[in-house]
Design an enzyme around this catalytic site. Structure first.
Site, PDB file in Angstrom:
ATOM      1  N   VAL A   1      40.370   9.266  26.099  1.00 11.85           N
ATOM      2  CA  VAL A   1      40.233   9.794  24.740  1.00 11.85           C
ATOM      3  C   VAL A   1      41.423  10.711  24.429  1.00 11.85           C
ATOM      4  CG1 VAL A   1      38.775  11.104  23.155  1.00 11.85           C
ATOM      5  CG2 VAL A   1      37.717   9.654  24.905  1.00 11.85           C
ATOM      6  N   LYS A   2      42.131  10.347  23.364  1.00 17.07           N
ATOM      7  CA  LYS A   2      43.326  11.104  22.988  1.00 17.07           C
ATOM      8  C   LYS A   2      42.922  12.143  21.944  1.00 17.07           C
ATOM      9  CE  LYS A   2      48.129   9.747  22.148  1.00 17.07           C
ATOM     10  NZ  LYS A   2      48.935   8.673  21.548  1.00 17.07           N
ATOM     11  N   VAL A   3      43.254  13.398  22.234  1.00 12.99           N
ATOM     12  CA  VAL A   3      42.774  14.516  21.425  1.00 12.99           C
ATOM     13  C   VAL A   3      43.980  15.380  21.017  1.00 12.99           C
ATOM     14  CG1 VAL A   3      41.276  16.562  21.476  1.00 12.99           C
ATOM     15  CG2 VAL A   3      40.643  14.542  22.806  1.00 12.99           C
TER      16      VAL A   3
ATOM     17  N   ALA B   1      43.006   6.069  23.348  1.00 12.48           N
ATOM     18  CA  ALA B   1      42.450   5.803  22.012  1.00 12.48           C
ATOM     19  C   ALA B   1      42.248   7.160  21.337  1.00 12.48           C
ATOM     20  CB  ALA B   1      41.127   5.058  22.142  1.00 12.48           C
TER      21      ALA B   1
ATOM     22  N   THR C   1      48.151   4.402  22.200  1.00 15.47           N
ATOM     23  CA  THR C   1      48.158   4.051  20.778  1.00 15.47           C
ATOM     24  C   THR C   1      48.005   5.363  20.009  1.00 15.47           C
ATOM     25  OG1 THR C   1      45.754   3.834  20.670  1.00 15.47           O
ATOM     26  CG2 THR C   1      46.985   1.851  21.230  1.00 15.47           C
TER      27      THR C   1
END
Ligand code: E4P
Length: 219
Positions: free
Chosen positions: A86-88, A60, A27
């Site tokens: 965790v999308k960074v 996310a 997402t």
């Protein structure tokens, strides 16, 4: 090659899951906004709902852009569910945050990657996934697939374990090209995944088989 679906739409995630080919979900803030998901509580509940549909990884994305804020936000997201990655974003503080998350055993997806140098930094920081955006490079007359090839070569040269998650995949040929190059994962809209099914000879052949069967059976 793993197939992730690139959407926050629960119906489409369910449909891909029911096809039996879904390995995870990505997402981003735009995709969440498209589904009208706003406010911390709704966002959290939506991630949980996605995790209930798939048993694969769910990316996310953090909204903050400074190290301390990204760490706080990422740690909270990671606590939501064991499937959360965790999308960074690929910025200086993002690389630092990825290094931190890696040291804490929190899995990461380094997003908004548009060059081999950025992918090298993501791998050195220990990212679980790196997301080169193929379609957005194509949009500006740059060969997105060449970037996937370059990253594959670099990662194989040094044995980096970061998985290449080809993102901004727009159509079935992107998926085929990624598979030929050896991308570890593609993330695509349901339409691109479903388009892999289609071939007129399959449809014609099936219609003929069924017609011949009916004729032989005297129907
Ligand atoms: C990746 O994780 C992004 O969500 C996505 O693939 C971007 O795709 P787009 O360029 O079609 O918006």
């Amino acid at each position: 090659m793993k197939f992730f679906i690139d959407t926050a739409n629960l119906a489409q995630i369910k449909e891909a899951h029911e096809m039996g080919v879904l390995d995870g979900v990505t997402t981003n803030p735009s995709l969440m906004a498209k589904e009208g998901i706003t406010g911390d509580e709704n966002v959290i509940n939506h991630y949980k709902a996605i995790c209930e549909i798939t048993d694969g990884d769910v990316s996310a994305e953090v909204i903050s852009t400074t190290f301390d804020e990204m760490v706080a936000e990422g740690e909270a997201l990671a606590k939501l569910h064991e499937q959360i990655v965790v999308k960074v974003p690929m910025i200086k503080d993002g690389v630092k945050a990825i290094k931190y998350f890696t040291s804490k055993g929190i899995r990461t997806n380094c997003t908004l990657v548009f060059s081999a140098g950025q992918a090298l930094l993501a791998a050195k920081a220990g990212a679980t996934y790196v997301s080169p955006f193929v379609g957005r490079l194509d949009d500006v007359a740059t060969d997105g697939m060449q970037l996937i090839e370059d990253i594959r070569l670099i990662y194989d040269n040094y044995g980096y374990e970061t998985q290449i998650l080809a993102a901004s995949v727009r159509h079935p040929m992107h998926i085929i090209q990624c598979a030929k190059i050896g991308a570890d994962v593609i993330t695509a809209p349901l339409s691109a995944i479903a388009a892999l099914l289609k071939h007129p000879l399959t449809d014609n052949g099936l219609a003929q088989f069924l017609a011949d069967h009916a004729k032989a059976a005297g129907k």
